[in-house]
Design a protein around this motif. Structure first.
Motif, PDB file in Angstrom:
ATOM      1  N   LYS B 160      31.766  46.744  44.139  1.00 34.63           N
ATOM      2  CA  LYS B 160      33.192  46.720  44.482  1.00 34.63           C
ATOM      3  C   LYS B 160      33.881  47.711  43.557  1.00 34.63           C
ATOM      4  CE  LYS B 160      37.188  43.713  45.148  1.00 34.63           C
ATOM      5  NZ  LYS B 160      37.772  42.379  45.120  1.00 34.63           N
ATOM      6  N   TYR B 161      34.197  48.892  44.077  1.00 35.27           N
ATOM      7  CA  TYR B 161      34.589  50.015  43.234  1.00 35.27           C
ATOM      8  C   TYR B 161      35.949  50.601  43.642  1.00 35.27           C
ATOM      9  CZ  TYR B 161      30.160  50.477  40.681  1.00 35.27           C
ATOM     10  OH  TYR B 161      29.086  50.285  39.840  1.00 35.27           O
ATOM     11  N   PRO B 162      36.608  51.255  42.708  1.00 36.13           N
ATOM     12  CA  PRO B 162      37.932  51.826  43.014  1.00 36.13           C
ATOM     13  C   PRO B 162      37.890  53.296  43.448  1.00 36.13           C
ATOM     14  CG  PRO B 162      37.590  51.785  40.641  1.00 36.13           C
ATOM     15  CD  PRO B 162      36.312  51.260  41.268  1.00 36.13           C
ATOM     16  N   MET B 269      37.190  43.793  36.101  1.00 40.96           N
ATOM     17  CA  MET B 269      35.781  44.205  36.067  1.00 40.96           C
ATOM     18  C   MET B 269      34.869  43.005  36.337  1.00 40.96           C
ATOM     19  SD  MET B 269      33.660  45.210  32.724  1.00 40.96           S
ATOM     20  CE  MET B 269      33.419  43.476  32.366  1.00 40.96           C
ATOM     21  N   ILE B 270      35.204  41.880  35.701  1.00 42.11           N
ATOM     22  CA  ILE B 270      34.380  40.676  35.859  1.00 42.11           C
ATOM     23  C   ILE B 270      34.574  40.073  37.245  1.00 42.11           C
ATOM     24  CG2 ILE B 270      34.036  38.314  35.012  1.00 42.11           C
ATOM     25  CD1 ILE B 270      34.841  39.438  32.194  1.00 42.11           C
ATOM     26  N   GLU B 271      35.820  40.005  37.685  1.00 38.62           N
ATOM     27  CA  GLU B 271      36.086  39.380  38.994  1.00 38.62           C
ATOM     28  C   GLU B 271      35.475  40.178  40.131  1.00 38.62           C
ATOM     29  OE1 GLU B 271      36.974  38.003  42.544  1.00 38.62           O
ATOM     30  OE2 GLU B 271      37.765  39.986  42.026  1.00 38.62           O
ATOM     31  N   GLN B 357      26.754  45.728  35.123  1.00 37.04           N
ATOM     32  CA  GLN B 357      26.683  47.098  35.643  1.00 37.04           C
ATOM     33  C   GLN B 357      28.085  47.696  35.759  1.00 37.04           C
ATOM     34  OE1 GLN B 357      23.826  48.837  36.083  1.00 37.04           O
ATOM     35  NE2 GLN B 357      25.190  50.587  36.370  1.00 37.04           N
ATOM     36  N   ASN B 358      29.062  46.872  36.190  1.00 34.57           N
ATOM     37  CA  ASN B 358      30.456  47.348  36.246  1.00 34.57           C
ATOM     38  C   ASN B 358      30.910  47.837  34.863  1.00 34.57           C
ATOM     39  OD1 ASN B 358      30.725  46.716  38.927  1.00 34.57           O
ATOM     40  ND2 ASN B 358      31.935  44.844  38.598  1.00 34.57           N
ATOM     41  N   THR B 367      31.864  46.070  23.599  1.00 36.83           N
ATOM     42  CA  THR B 367      31.863  44.609  23.433  1.00 36.83           C
ATOM     43  C   THR B 367      31.483  43.906  24.737  1.00 36.83           C
ATOM     44  OG1 THR B 367      34.238  44.586  23.889  1.00 36.83           O
ATOM     45  CG2 THR B 367      33.581  44.494  21.579  1.00 36.83           C
ATOM     46  N   TYR B 368      31.544  44.648  25.867  1.00 32.20           N
ATOM     47  CA  TYR B 368      31.179  44.021  27.140  1.00 32.20           C
ATOM     48  C   TYR B 368      29.723  44.336  27.479  1.00 32.20           C
ATOM     49  CZ  TYR B 368      36.078  43.009  27.490  1.00 32.20           C
ATOM     50  OH  TYR B 368      37.333  42.531  27.216  1.00 32.20           O
ATOM     51  N   ASN B 369      28.861  43.340  27.316  1.00 29.90           N
ATOM     52  CA  ASN B 369      27.456  43.485  27.684  1.00 29.90           C
ATOM     53  C   ASN B 369      27.009  42.188  28.370  1.00 29.90           C
ATOM     54  OD1 ASN B 369      26.861  41.542  25.619  1.00 29.90           O
ATOM     55  ND2 ASN B 369      27.016  43.207  24.112  1.00 29.90           N
TER      56      ASN B 369
END
Lengths: 381, 381
Positions: B160-162, B269-271, B357-358, B367-369
């Motif tokens: 789901k990409y912008p 990103m998470i949603e 992956q996002n 910090t996001y892994n």
């Protein structure tokens, strides 16, 4: 919320050194020949003019100059600019200065594509085309950098009147807080009064005023008060300078009037008479008018005046809020009485006459007549 | 304030019956042939479609239809629209619906002037041109009506990409609060969550966040809370409907990010992973993610989280503010736990993989892994 149409096409280039790219921005609009409109020679002494001109040359843009624009800019200067722009074949105007310069540049841009008298646009004729307009703002106050209006004084008729039109939106406006850090202390506090005036006109006069708009207006006013106090202590605080500049833009770029209806500009209508007759700085006139007008007006809309007191100053009554605003103007050093501006006697009568004519020309509601305008001024003695 | 460039050329036509002039607005852009993009057949049952089509005919604009756009709009539908627009020789697209329709219309507008695969624009290729885009908004949430972006789900790759680009700003967007009054209760509360998410992403993540921007964001959030509560009681309150719609527009038209820097969109990103894997409504996913993310994040920026508690809910601590937001989501009936969305076990693992992956593709900070994203989801069980 009331219905509205909104479009604001101006591009804002905000930040340090952005003015050094002005020629690049202008070339994106195929600019070849520009009339540069400015005020005093300070922009040459500071080096700003040379930096701008260098980037124009880099982008193969020819230019001529129209300097000497004054606070409360005049029709005669606009006419001079129109003549210069026509002779030169300018395709664009570039204002380097504050709102007075930019308002003049807008009128020149409209007049340059018109065969008749440029004053026609101030007395009913619709602006349908204009040269491309660009600006580098050295003072934050008018909001002219992101709106489609301007105000010019006709010295002969003593009329300080507005011009509007979609083609008067600047294509690009540069706001570099650092360029505004050399503004005099006087003009800083006059600007604060001007921005607050732009904010409260709709806030207090609208018959439909959505809560979201109230919150936005209050955000602007709080920002003006906070940043002005910072800047009086430290004129070089560029964060505060930037926030003040952006609050100025937001106060009159249309956003804080969306969904509202029934509003008018009584403080401006009254102040324009003071500027037209006495050449008072616009913001200085406004800080005199506002507390008086608010006192006169408060019982028409007590809920909103009480709200103002609470939200802006944490106080409980309309009277306390008005007094707090007046005290704040006194504290920062912008005038709050006619006496401070030496306006009395015959001069005051002339101002009242002029404002009374404005009330007719601006199609203000019938509560504004010679008597009520005199009543408002009586509260500002 | 950090430096910025800002331009938003979209014209907003806000108010009752404005959609009946859409053909007139479109003819101002020389529109001759338009692809109409919409979702369910409800717009035909309600008479909206006929009214729009009548005004297109009055303005001699030919049209074809591309219906069936769904929430979490898909690449396959976009590709169908691109094919239809190319075959028809459309010069414009008109979205009648919510953000999913408009996001699809934007992708179709870009893809119709491109020979390659439209998905290229979601994976790095720059959008340089697009068909003219118009919209009639039947739901307030995404802000797509006044920005240059959209989000599409590639069903095959579960991405789901912008997509972004200056030419993706709608030329004209119609916001008629009455058209939004028939939105279901579920989508009203999901929309509220979505608008709040758009508001808090910058508010909580920016490393530079001017006070003026804080005040504007808080004005939006307060407006969403107040108007949603009114609308749950009285869906036909068109003033509240209008304010909610305008808050939605303001939350993502660029204004509330000006002068800020260093922000990111971790909740989105998470949603997006939840929507991509489980087809969860975007707002419903966000109301689950936000309280969890805020709890995980609060110690990075305790002052701002405490401020949020005070300004939005009149409370004293970051924890109280987060709990109050979660309670409010519960009260209005949008989900706050993964359990309510039936996301657990292998599906949750897939969602975590997708979000991980996002984080890479969106160039989020380190910090996001996989571990920290799992930690955040653990707070939403």
């Amino acid at each position: 919320m009331y219905q509205f149409s909104f479009q604001n096409p101006t591009r804002i280039e905000f930040g340090l050194d952005k003015e050094k790219n002005i020629g690049t921005y202008m070339s994106q609009f195929a600019t070849k020949k520009v009339l540069i409109v400015y005020g005093s020679e300070r922009i040459k002494q500071s080096g700003l003019f040379d930096e701008v001109v260098q980037n124009l040359r880099d982008n193969h843009i020819e230019f001529i100059e129209c300097g000497g624009v004054k606070s409360n800019p005049t029709l005669s200067k606009v006419k001079q600019g129109v003549m210069l722009a026509k002779q030169f074949g300018a395709d664009s105007v570039l204002s380097i200065g504050g709102g007075s310069c930019l308002d003049s540049a807008k009128a020149i841009a409209a007049g340059s594509l018109y065969d008749g008298d440029v004053w026609d646009f101030f007395t009913g004729k619709k602006v349908t085309q204009a040269l491309n307009i660009f600006s580098i703002m050295t003072l934050a106050a008018t909001g002219s950098e992101m709106n489609n209006g301007g105000v010019i004084t006709n010295e002969e008729t003593k009329q300080k009147y507005p011009i509007h039109g979609f083609s008067l939106f600047p294509k690009v406006s540069v706001i570099n807080p650092k360029l505004q850090a050399t503004v005099s202390r006087d003009y800083l506090v006059y600007s604060a009064a001007d921005i607050i005036a732009h904010s409260i006109e709709g806030y207090f006069t609208a018959t439909v005023q959505p809560e979201l708009i109230n919150l936005q207006v209050e955000a602007n006013i709080k920002t003006v008060i906070r940043t002005t106090e910072i800047l009086l202590q430290n004129p070089d605080d560029l964060d505060a300078r930037g926030e003040l500049a952006w609050a100025a833009t937001l106060a009159l770029n249309g956003l804080t009037y969306l969904g509202t209806s029934g509003y008018s500009y009584p403080n401006h209508m009254i102040e324009h008479a003071m500027s037209a007759i006495c050449d008072v700085p616009h913001g200085a006139g406004l800080s005199v008018v506002m507390p008086a007008w608010m006192t006169w007006r408060k019982d028409h809309n007590p809920k909103q005046f009480t709200r103002f007191a609470k939200e802006i100053f944490g106080l409980n009554t309309a009277d306390e809020g008005i007094a707090a605003l007046k005290n704040w103007f006194d504290k920062i050093g912008t005038p709050t009485t006619l006496k401070q501006l030496n306006i009395s006697g015959q001069v005051l009568d002339d101002v009242i006459d002029n404002a009374t004519q404005n009330a007719i020309d601006w199609r203000m509601d019938k509560t504004y007549n010679r008597q009520t305008i005199a009543d408002i001024f009586a509260l500002a003695k």
